[in-house]
Design a protein around this motif. Structure first.
Motif, PDB file in Angstrom:
ATOM      1  N   PRO A   1      11.257  -8.194   7.608  1.00  0.00           N
ATOM      2  CA  PRO A   1      10.355  -7.371   8.426  1.00  0.00           C
ATOM      3  C   PRO A   1       9.006  -7.098   7.798  1.00  0.00           C
ATOM      4  CG  PRO A   1      12.577  -6.461   8.456  1.00  0.00           C
ATOM      5  CD  PRO A   1      12.575  -7.552   7.431  1.00  0.00           C
ATOM      6  N   LEU A   2       8.923  -7.155   6.461  1.00  0.00           N
ATOM      7  CA  LEU A   2       7.650  -6.891   5.800  1.00  0.00           C
ATOM      8  C   LEU A   2       6.620  -7.981   6.062  1.00  0.00           C
ATOM      9  CD1 LEU A   2       8.899  -5.584   2.335  1.00  0.00           C
ATOM     10  CD2 LEU A   2       8.133  -4.254   4.291  1.00  0.00           C
TER      11      LEU A   2
ATOM     12  N   SER B   1       3.456  -7.442  10.869  1.00  0.00           N
ATOM     13  CA  SER B   1       2.644  -6.233  10.858  1.00  0.00           C
ATOM     14  C   SER B   1       3.436  -5.030  11.356  1.00  0.00           C
ATOM     15  CB  SER B   1       1.407  -6.437  11.734  1.00  0.00           C
ATOM     16  OG  SER B   1       0.723  -5.216  11.939  1.00  0.00           O
ATOM     17  N   GLU B   2       3.199  -3.891  10.729  1.00  0.00           N
ATOM     18  CA  GLU B   2       3.906  -2.669  11.130  1.00  0.00           C
ATOM     19  C   GLU B   2       3.620  -2.307  12.582  1.00  0.00           C
ATOM     20  OE1 GLU B   2       3.907   2.085   9.989  1.00  0.00           O
ATOM     21  OE2 GLU B   2       3.104   0.627   8.575  1.00  0.00           O
ATOM     22  N   ASN B   3       2.376  -2.455  13.010  1.00  0.00           N
ATOM     23  CA  ASN B   3       2.041  -2.129  14.398  1.00  0.00           C
ATOM     24  C   ASN B   3       2.758  -3.040  15.382  1.00  0.00           C
ATOM     25  OD1 ASN B   3       0.330  -0.008  13.734  1.00  0.00           O
ATOM     26  ND2 ASN B   3      -1.473  -1.326  13.594  1.00  0.00           N
TER      27      ASN B   3
ATOM     28  N   ARG C   1       5.672  -4.460  14.938  1.00  0.00           N
ATOM     29  CA  ARG C   1       7.070  -4.033  14.985  1.00  0.00           C
ATOM     30  C   ARG C   1       7.234  -2.764  15.805  1.00  0.00           C
ATOM     31  NH1 ARG C   1       8.722  -3.232   9.106  1.00  0.00           N
ATOM     32  NH2 ARG C   1       6.516  -3.361   8.607  1.00  0.00           N
ATOM     33  N   LEU C   2       6.305  -1.810  15.643  1.00  0.00           N
ATOM     34  CA  LEU C   2       6.419  -0.550  16.369  1.00  0.00           C
ATOM     35  C   LEU C   2       6.190  -0.743  17.870  1.00  0.00           C
ATOM     36  CD1 LEU C   2       4.670   1.911  13.904  1.00  0.00           C
ATOM     37  CD2 LEU C   2       7.104   1.623  14.317  1.00  0.00           C
TER      38      LEU C   2
ATOM     39  N   TYR D   1      13.127   3.184   9.555  1.00  0.00           N
ATOM     40  CA  TYR D   1      13.129   1.717   9.659  1.00  0.00           C
ATOM     41  C   TYR D   1      11.995   1.089   8.852  1.00  0.00           C
ATOM     42  CZ  TYR D   1      11.832  -2.734  11.805  1.00  0.00           C
ATOM     43  OH  TYR D   1      11.448  -4.031  12.009  1.00  0.00           O
ATOM     44  N   VAL D   2      10.801   1.658   8.951  1.00  0.00           N
ATOM     45  CA  VAL D   2       9.627   1.065   8.304  1.00  0.00           C
ATOM     46  C   VAL D   2       9.728   1.160   6.786  1.00  0.00           C
ATOM     47  CG1 VAL D   2       7.140   1.330   7.958  1.00  0.00           C
ATOM     48  CG2 VAL D   2       8.092   1.375  10.272  1.00  0.00           C
ATOM     49  N   TYR D   3      10.211   2.286   6.270  1.00  0.00           N
ATOM     50  CA  TYR D   3      10.177   2.523   4.825  1.00  0.00           C
ATOM     51  C   TYR D   3      11.495   2.215   4.129  1.00  0.00           C
ATOM     52  CZ  TYR D   3       5.862   4.785   6.132  1.00  0.00           C
ATOM     53  OH  TYR D   3       4.622   5.035   6.651  1.00  0.00           O
TER      54      TYR D   3
ATOM     55  N   ALA E   1       2.095   8.558   6.731  1.00  0.00           N
ATOM     56  CA  ALA E   1       2.401   7.790   7.941  1.00  0.00           C
ATOM     57  C   ALA E   1       1.590   8.302   9.120  1.00  0.00           C
ATOM     58  CB  ALA E   1       3.894   7.876   8.250  1.00  0.00           C
TER      59      ALA E   1
ATOM     60  N   GLU F   1       3.555   5.492  13.129  1.00  0.00           N
ATOM     61  CA  GLU F   1       4.811   5.868  13.782  1.00  0.00           C
ATOM     62  C   GLU F   1       4.595   7.023  14.750  1.00  0.00           C
ATOM     63  OE1 GLU F   1       5.563   3.950   9.913  1.00  0.00           O
ATOM     64  OE2 GLU F   1       4.400   5.696  10.533  1.00  0.00           O
TER      65      GLU F   1
END
Length: 293
Positions: free
Chosen positions: A118-119, A122-124, A126-127, A168-170, A230, A233
């Motif tokens: 998942p890393l 991009s976090e965005n 995934r969200l 989930y992210v961290y 954060a 999120e």
């Protein structure tokens, strides 16, 4: 001849040693990329509200305004959600870390790669994938409605989904330091405890947990520092239901054009997080954590 020797000795006396000379590019980078912006933020935090110059009479009015307004609530949101994220991840990641070190064996590397995949996204991205999955009539709720006739309310824009998203992210940032900590426990020490008649709970409490605590605490600190900052999120999954301190900082620097207030919020956040980190680090020997002893 003596004059030449004196000149050589004079140059040698004023020459920069090889170590600092080779580190000069890194030092300049840190000064320009870290120290200078940090000092600018501290300077702006002492400037009058809604000014854009550092050459003002220093004042603490921005810090007073934080506690006179509702800005302190955003601090509480950020600290509370960061602490809850750390607690949940500690309960989730420790059994996984034990499995990676002692159970999975040759498959441990494959399992670790699964957690790191998942890393690479991009976090965005995934969200927003979560938004499509949990939104009303989306992938999950739309499937439940079409197959079973269930019409539950959307899980988006709730406190629970924001916390779930942060967990989930961290998760990797807690898991890998914790895995390192669990791997620091010698198998011979555990076997000796069992040979002396210790139960599993006693081995966990007296051997596993204390010896793996340095890695666990690094995971706690890393996750907490990242979770306090954060913002994606809360924005993507929480809408306007939760306003973290990072959102107030962004608004102060952009829409409100109140750089001194944004700087004061930033400095206060750094002080709070820095104090917590120093309190924790004082209890542990960094040389042992880094394997220097």
């Amino acid at each position: 001849m003596p004059q030449g020797l004196n000149t050589a000795e004079h140059k040698k006396a004023f020459s920069i040693p090889a170590g600092p000379r080779h580190a000069l590019p890194v030092i300049l980078l840190l000064l320009l990329g870290f120290a200078a912006p940090l000092l600018a933020v501290i300077g702006f935090s002492l400037a009058p509200a809604k000014t854009f110059s550092l050459w003002q009479m220093p004042s603490l009015e921005n810090y007073v305004a934080i506690f006179d307004s509702t800005n302190y609530i955003s601090f509480l949101w950020s600290l509370t959600f960061a602490a809850m994220t750390v607690v949940i991840l500690a309960l989730v990641c420790y059994p996984v870390a034990v499995g990676l070190v002692r159970v999975f064996g040759r498959w441990a590397m494959v399992m670790s790669l699964l957690f790191t995949i998942p890393l690479f996204v991009s976090e965005n991205v995934r969200l927003y994938g979560w938004v499509l999955f949990y939104i009303k009539n989306g992938v999950l709720l739309g499937t439940l409605k079409s197959l079973f006739g269930l019409t539950p309310e959307s899980w988006l824009f709730t406190h629970g989904i924001v916390l779930f998203g942060m967990v989930y992210v961290y998760l990797p940032f807690m898991l890998f330091p914790m895995t390192l900590g669990v791997g620091m426990v010698p198998a011979d020490t555990r076997n000796a405890a069992y040979d002396l008649g210790a139960s599993r709970w006693q081995v966990f409490r007296e051997v596993d947990l204390p010896l793996s605590m340095p890695g666990i605490m690094i995971g706690f600190l890393l996750t907490f520092v990242l979770a306090v900052g954060a913002i994606a999120e809360a924005k993507v999954l929480g809408g306007q239901r939760i306003i973290p301190v990072t959102h107030d900082i962004e608004i102060s620097f952009t829409y409100a054009q109140n750089w001194p207030m944004g700087s004061a919020l930033s400095v206060l956040l750094m002080l709070v997080v820095g104090a917590l980190v120093l309190v924790v680090l004082r209890r542990f020997d960094l040389d042992t954590i880094l394997g220097r002893k």
